[in-house]
Design an enzyme around this catalytic site. Structure first.
Site, PDB file in Angstrom:
ATOM      1  N   HIS A 125       0.869  -1.186   0.000  1.00 49.89           N
ATOM      2  CA  HIS A 125       0.000   0.000   0.000  1.00 49.89           C
ATOM      3  C   HIS A 125       0.906   1.236   0.000  1.00 49.89           C
ATOM      4  CE1 HIS A 125      -2.854   2.935   1.775  1.00 49.89           C
ATOM      5  NE2 HIS A 125      -3.818   2.091   1.477  1.00 49.89           N
ATOM      6  N   ASP A 202       3.083  -4.523   7.698  1.00 49.11           N
ATOM      7  CA  ASP A 202       1.890  -3.706   7.589  1.00 49.11           C
ATOM      8  C   ASP A 202       0.711  -4.662   7.789  1.00 49.11           C
ATOM      9  OD1 ASP A 202      -0.363  -2.408   6.781  1.00 49.11           O
ATOM     10  OD2 ASP A 202       0.443  -1.660   4.884  1.00 49.11           O
ATOM     11  N   GLN A 205      -4.490  -5.059   6.916  1.00 49.59           N
ATOM     12  CA  GLN A 205      -5.475  -6.046   6.469  1.00 49.59           C
ATOM     13  C   GLN A 205      -5.271  -7.364   7.222  1.00 49.59           C
ATOM     14  OE1 GLN A 205      -7.934  -5.184   4.489  1.00 49.59           O
ATOM     15  NE2 GLN A 205      -7.145  -3.296   3.611  1.00 49.59           N
ATOM     16  N   LYS A 228     -10.594  -0.432  10.045  1.00 47.59           N
ATOM     17  CA  LYS A 228     -10.947  -1.651   9.285  1.00 47.59           C
ATOM     18  C   LYS A 228     -11.318  -2.797  10.233  1.00 47.59           C
ATOM     19  CE  LYS A 228      -7.426  -0.317   5.953  1.00 47.59           C
ATOM     20  NZ  LYS A 228      -8.011   0.306   4.788  1.00 47.59           N
ATOM     21  N   CYS A 366      -4.557   2.562  -3.796  1.00 46.47           N
ATOM     22  CA  CYS A 366      -3.315   3.048  -3.165  1.00 46.47           C
ATOM     23  C   CYS A 366      -2.201   2.022  -3.339  1.00 46.47           C
ATOM     24  CB  CYS A 366      -3.503   3.362  -1.688  1.00 46.47           C
ATOM     25  SG  CYS A 366      -4.738   4.601  -1.372  1.00 46.47           S
TER      26      CYS A 366
END
Ligand SMILES: Cc1ncc(COP(=O)(O)O)c(C=O)c1O
Length: 408
Positions: A125, A202, A205, A228, A366
């Site tokens: 991302h 990261d 998600q 999220k 993104c």
């Protein structure tokens, strides 16, 4: 088809927004990878704090200050448990996922010099690319790029080959926000450490769709966003290994992160507060704590099983539509499905789906380097959450059939 473990009717009743319609049709919200909707327990936790017990944290000695500090620090403990950190002191509250990665790039980045190397993958991302570009531009760091297979998978030999004696940091996604595929975090971490590099995942998600154990992964940092995870916007957190955080200098200065300030010197307190200058997002942290409690109460395994069933259903149906192309391997996918419809721009696909009540995202997500790798400028993306149903998968498929009829 019914969900094996979750009471979806009950879950849906906990999300007030799901009762609304879009253009006179039932709302089918399939844009969860961009941001998830919020259950009543989150809304009520934030409202309850504002109505019943609110003050600034860590400053006052009065009742409301103590109560709010306890709630804020309680949320930190909940966040630590959620990703199985060894201690709540390893959790720094941030403004979100982007903010968490910028913290590492700026703080650890102070140790980066000209020619030092940072490994990223082409499926990151922009939040996990641009902060490192800053180090390239400002300090002469060298970015090295890990490619993926056409199916979106990582080749560990290719990864190993990127390391040199100058590799300082590896920063990789734990799950692609486009392909819905997880990365072999433990292996990636082990190889980074063998080469003396620090590694950040990261998890914006990854933390939504799997049971994360940062001690098992053995990463140095893990970045999480709240919105999220059914929590509010403006909050996320960074996990950092205790000794790694302790060795890092802060990059944002202000109140509550100092030990002593004099006119000629300043000293800092220990992590996590060293990295939380100023008034933190108090209400948002309380909301995030409630969101994680909500997920734990439903069961992370049950949520993941339901989401995988939805993803499999959707993939099976989409494969029947020979004019739909899905990106990334079909096996082991989390419920994040990027696709294109032959002869149609994803923006048009998204607009037509919207008119039948189905909200999906269209664009580059993104992730422009990944779009380039896939040979497209954009895709549509349907992403599912705990409250989505198999009927909603069917609504997506019907909407795509209609889209194809209109645009062919
Ligand atoms: C993989 C990934 N990383 C980072 C981010 C950025 O997180 P935030 O919106 O909290 O800044 C996102 C959000 O879309 C994401 O999907």
């Amino acid at each position: 088809m019914t969900a094996p473990y979750l009471d979806i009717g009950r879950i849906r009743s906990e999300f007030p927004i799901l009762k609304r319609e879009a253009y006179g049709k039932p709302l089918v919200y399939l844009d969860n990878a961009a941001s998830a909707q919020k259950p009543l327990s989150v809304i009520n936790a934030m409202k309850g704090a504002m109505e019943g017990s609110y003050a600034n944290v860590h400053r006052g000695l009065h009742l409301l200050a103590n109560e709010t500090t306890a709630a804020f620090e309680g949320a930190r403990k909940t966040a630590a448990k959620f990703i199985k950190a060894a201690s709540a002191d390893e959790i720094i509250f941030t403004g979100g996922g982007t903010d968490a990665i910028n913290l590492v790039a700026n703080s650890l980045g102070q140790e980066i010099g000209e020619g030092d190397e940072i490994i990223l993958s082409v499926m990151e991302h922009h939040s996990n690319i641009v902060p490192w570009h800053f180090l390239r531009e400002r300090k002469g760091a060298v970015l090295k790029w890990l490619d993926i297979s056409d199916d979106g998978e990582i080749d560990l030999d290719a990864y190993r080959a990127l390391f040199t004696s100058k590799t300082r940091i590896v920063s990789l996604t734990h799950m692609s926000n486009v392909l819905g595929l997880g990365t072999p975090a433990r292996e990636l971490s082990r190889i980074a450490h063998e080469h003396g590099a620090k590694i950040l995942f990261d998890g914006c998600q990854g933390a939504v769709h799997g049971d994360v154990d940062v001690q098992d992964i053995d990463c140095d940092f893990y970045a999480v966003t709240g919105h999220k995870l059914y929590g509010p916007t403006g909050i996320g957190f960074l996990y950092g290994k205790r000794d790694v955080l302790a060795s890092m200098a802060p990059y944002r200065g202000g109140g509550e992160m100092i030990d002593e300030v004099a006119i000629d010197r300043v000293t800092y307190i220990d992590p996590p507060h060293r990295f939380e200058a100023g008034t933190p997002p108090i209400l948002e942290a309380i909301g995030l704590g409630a969101a994680l409690d909500w997920m734990n109460a439903k069961g992370l395994g049950a949520i993941a099983a339901h989401e995988i069933a939805l993803a499999e259903h959707a993939l099976t149906e989409l494969q029947r539509l020979n004019y739909v192309h899905v990106y990334g391997a079909a096996h082991g996918k989390a419920p994040i499905i990027a696709f294109n419809v032959d002869g149609a721009h994803p923006h048009d696909v998204s607009t037509i789906l919207d008119r039948v009540g189905v909200a999906v995202r269209a664009g580059h997500h993104c992730a422009q380097p990944l779009m380039k790798r896939l040979g497209v400028s954009a895709t549509a993306r349907a992403s599912f959450a705990a409250y989505n149903t198999h009927d909603e998968v069917e609504a997506l498929v019907k909407g795509l059939q209609k889209t194809h009829e209109m645009l062919r």
